[in-house]
Design a protein around this motif. Structure first.
Motif, PDB file in Angstrom:
ATOM      1  N   GLU A 186      -6.606   2.687 -31.004  1.00  0.00           N
ATOM      2  CA  GLU A 186      -7.604   3.305 -30.123  1.00  0.00           C
ATOM      3  C   GLU A 186      -7.140   4.668 -29.640  1.00  0.00           C
ATOM      4  N   GLU A 187      -5.841   4.787 -29.341  1.00  0.00           N
ATOM      5  CA  GLU A 187      -5.319   6.083 -28.894  1.00  0.00           C
ATOM      6  C   GLU A 187      -5.408   7.123 -30.010  1.00  0.00           C
ATOM      7  N   LYS A 188      -5.147   6.690 -31.242  1.00  0.00           N
ATOM      8  CA  LYS A 188      -5.275   7.630 -32.364  1.00  0.00           C
ATOM      9  C   LYS A 188      -6.721   8.070 -32.538  1.00  0.00           C
ATOM     10  N   THR A 189      -7.634   7.106 -32.357  1.00  0.00           N
ATOM     11  CA  THR A 189      -9.054   7.457 -32.457  1.00  0.00           C
ATOM     12  C   THR A 189      -9.438   8.469 -31.399  1.00  0.00           C
ATOM     13  N   GLU A 190      -8.956   8.250 -30.166  1.00  0.00           N
ATOM     14  CA  GLU A 190      -9.254   9.187 -29.080  1.00  0.00           C
ATOM     15  C   GLU A 190      -8.602  10.543 -29.339  1.00  0.00           C
ATOM     16  N   SER A 203      -7.919  11.811 -32.237  1.00  0.00           N
ATOM     17  CA  SER A 203      -8.687  12.457 -33.305  1.00  0.00           C
ATOM     18  C   SER A 203      -9.967  13.076 -32.748  1.00  0.00           C
ATOM     19  N   ARG A 204     -10.602  12.349 -31.822  1.00  0.00           N
ATOM     20  CA  ARG A 204     -11.816  12.904 -31.220  1.00  0.00           C
ATOM     21  C   ARG A 204     -11.508  14.173 -30.442  1.00  0.00           C
ATOM     22  N   LEU A 205     -10.419  14.149 -29.669  1.00  0.00           N
ATOM     23  CA  LEU A 205     -10.034  15.338 -28.910  1.00  0.00           C
ATOM     24  C   LEU A 205      -9.672  16.485 -29.845  1.00  0.00           C
ATOM     25  N   ALA A 206      -8.988  16.155 -30.953  1.00  0.00           N
ATOM     26  CA  ALA A 206      -8.640  17.208 -31.917  1.00  0.00           C
ATOM     27  C   ALA A 206      -9.892  17.815 -32.529  1.00  0.00           C
ATOM     28  N   ARG A 207     -10.889  16.947 -32.819  1.00  0.00           N
ATOM     29  CA  ARG A 207     -12.143  17.474 -33.369  1.00  0.00           C
ATOM     30  C   ARG A 207     -12.842  18.365 -32.344  1.00  0.00           C
ATOM     31  N   GLU A 208     -12.781  17.966 -31.085  1.00  0.00           N
ATOM     32  CA  GLU A 208     -13.397  18.800 -30.055  1.00  0.00           C
ATOM     33  C   GLU A 208     -12.690  20.149 -29.945  1.00  0.00           C
ATOM     34  N   GLU A 209     -11.346  20.109 -30.024  1.00  0.00           N
ATOM     35  CA  GLU A 209     -10.602  21.376 -29.965  1.00  0.00           C
ATOM     36  C   GLU A 209     -10.937  22.259 -31.163  1.00  0.00           C
ATOM     37  N   GLN A 210     -11.040  21.660 -32.347  1.00  0.00           N
ATOM     38  CA  GLN A 210     -11.420  22.441 -33.528  1.00  0.00           C
ATOM     39  C   GLN A 210     -12.812  23.013 -33.366  1.00  0.00           C
TER      40      GLN A 210
END
Length: 453
Positions: free
Chosen positions: A237-241, A243-250
């Motif tokens: 779940e932490e990796k999923t979160e 990844s979501r934050l990384a996508r938002e930063e991108q």
């Protein structure tokens, strides 16, 4: 006196005595008949009372029999209730539904930081188990048995009992550990303890028993395996979160690049318009001046978007805290308080209203903050006691009224705007449509009845 006279007197006396006896017998028989009739009359007169006494005696006897039967049933029930309660506890260990109904909150026994630490601990515990089996300290038999007068044969029998005990206990433990889940781990612990007790009872006659140290290691393996699985799920779940934050930063970086390109395009158009205006006169110049004003306004907006996008891309703590609700999906007084770093925070809100929920969310506040995580934590802290999901803190739903949320927002972010209106358009239109369908159905049903009347 002559002999004739004596004979006559004797005969006369005999006759008199005979008559007297007959008279007495007659009187007796007559009195007996009267007595019998009197008794019969009394019996007839007092028969109801006599029958009632007999009925009372019969009922008392029946009551006593019922009492004895009830006493026997109560004794039998008490005995069977004890057996039933014991069996229910044992069945609950194997029935997931019962285990869930009787489950308690599992308290972690270890505090390793990641799954690899748990994995290494599981391997270490299993190695300790192997050592105990090799050293013959896992299952003990202090009695030195003889079989057929031979101690060697007695030792062979003891070794077989120990191997059989190990196989039975290990199989039960392996099944419990393999089937352990978040909702039955406490039941699996009881299952292992129950297996230990039952096997020791069966081995009581040959004084063979499982050592406490070996039982402790099996329980540790259960705890470690369960916590290892839960830790893997948490890491996923932490990796999923992340990844979501990384996508938002991108996405923020792409938004910044698009804003920069848009700013450059408006600047080029503005420079071109100014050059054309320098060569123009009259109405044509006025048109260029009007165009220049529009381009300057567009350029200012593009420049502001670029600066905002650049700031959010460079400062990872800045972002938007949003407060939304969805009465059609979750009911009244259920609020979601989350954070997004997207340039347009409404993109994130619209994502929540996708096909995973039946109705779209209403937005009550979108608050920009230079330290958005701190503001989000502060708002969460205001309603921590009413958090809907107390296990997974990434599910940011709380039970709170809009009035209470507004007060918290005004206290923590005084400059922020807050809207208490709940539009819930899709939800209310759905209710209205269903109501109209119900009314139409009732009217259709009533028309034939009215026509008949």
């Amino acid at each position: 006196m002559s002999s004739n006279v004596i004979s006559f007197l004797a005969a006369f006396i005999f006759i008199i005595i005979t008559f007297l006896l007959i008279y007495i017998i007659y009187k007796l028989l007559k009195n007996k008949k009267k007595t019998a009739m009197r008794l019969q009359e009394l019996e007839t007169r007092f028969k109801p009372a006599l029958d009632l006494d007999a009925e009372v005696l019969s009922l008392e006897k029946e009551i006593e029999e019922k009492r004895n039967a009830i006493s026997d049933i109560q004794t039998s029930y008490a005995t069977k209730k004890v057996i039933y309660d014991r069996l229910i506890k044992e069945v609950a260990i194997f029935d997931e539904k019962l285990a869930f109904a009787e489950m308690g909150v599992y308290e972690p026994h270890f505090d390793y930081s990641d799954s690899e630490d748990y994995k290494a601990a599981i391997i270490a515990v299993r190695e300790k188990q192997k050592i105990m089996v090799s050293d013959k300290t896992a299952v003990l038999c202090p009695t030195e048995w003889s079989l057929g007068g031979s101690k060697a044969q007695g030792q062979t029998m003891t070794n077989r009992n120990i191997r059989l005990t190990l196989r039975a206990f290990n199989s039960e433990c392996d099944a419990s550990i393999a089937n352990a889940r978040w909702n039955n781990v406490n039941a699996m612990e009881k299952r292992i303890l129950n297996a230990h007790n039952q096997i020791d009872k069966l081995n009581a006659s040959n004084t063979t028993y499982i050592s406490d140290g070996y039982l402790k290691l099996k329980l540790q393996e259960l705890y470690l395996t369960h916590e290892y699985r839960e830790n893997i799920k948490l890491e996923r779940e932490e990796k999923t979160e992340a990844s979501r934050l990384a996508r938002e930063e991108q996405k923020l970086i792409r938004d910044m690049e698009r804003a920069e390109e848009e700013e450059a395009r408006y600047l080029r158009l503005l420079d071109k318009a100014k050059k054309e205006a320098e060569k123009s006169v009259g109405p044509k110049l006025d048109a260029y001046n009007e165009q220049i004003k529009m381009l300057e306004s567009d350029f200012a907006e593009a420049h502001a978007r670029f600066e905002r996008a650049q700031a959010m891309a460079e400062r990872t703590r800045s972002g938007y805290v949003y407060i939304i609700s969805n009465i059609g999906s979750f009911g009244d007084d259920v609020i979601k308080i989350g954070l997004t770093r997207r340039l347009d925070p409404m993109d994130r809100v619209r994502e929540f209203g996708d096909a995973s929920v039946p109705f779209v969310f209403d937005t009550h506040a979108v608050i920009y903050s230079d330290d958005a995580p701190a503001l989000e934590r502060a708002l969460h802290g205001e309603f921590e006691r009413t958090r809907v999901n107390a296990q997974n803190y990434r599910k940011e739903f709380f039970r709170a009224s809009l009035d209470d949320v507004e007060k918290a927002v005004k206290r923590l972010a005084p400059e922020a705007s807050f809207f208490k209106d709940v539009e819930a358009q899709d939800y209310r239109e759905t209710l209205a449509r269903r109501h109209q369908t119900l009314v139409n159905t009732e009217n259709t049903t009533m028309e034939p009845m009215l026509a008949f009347i």
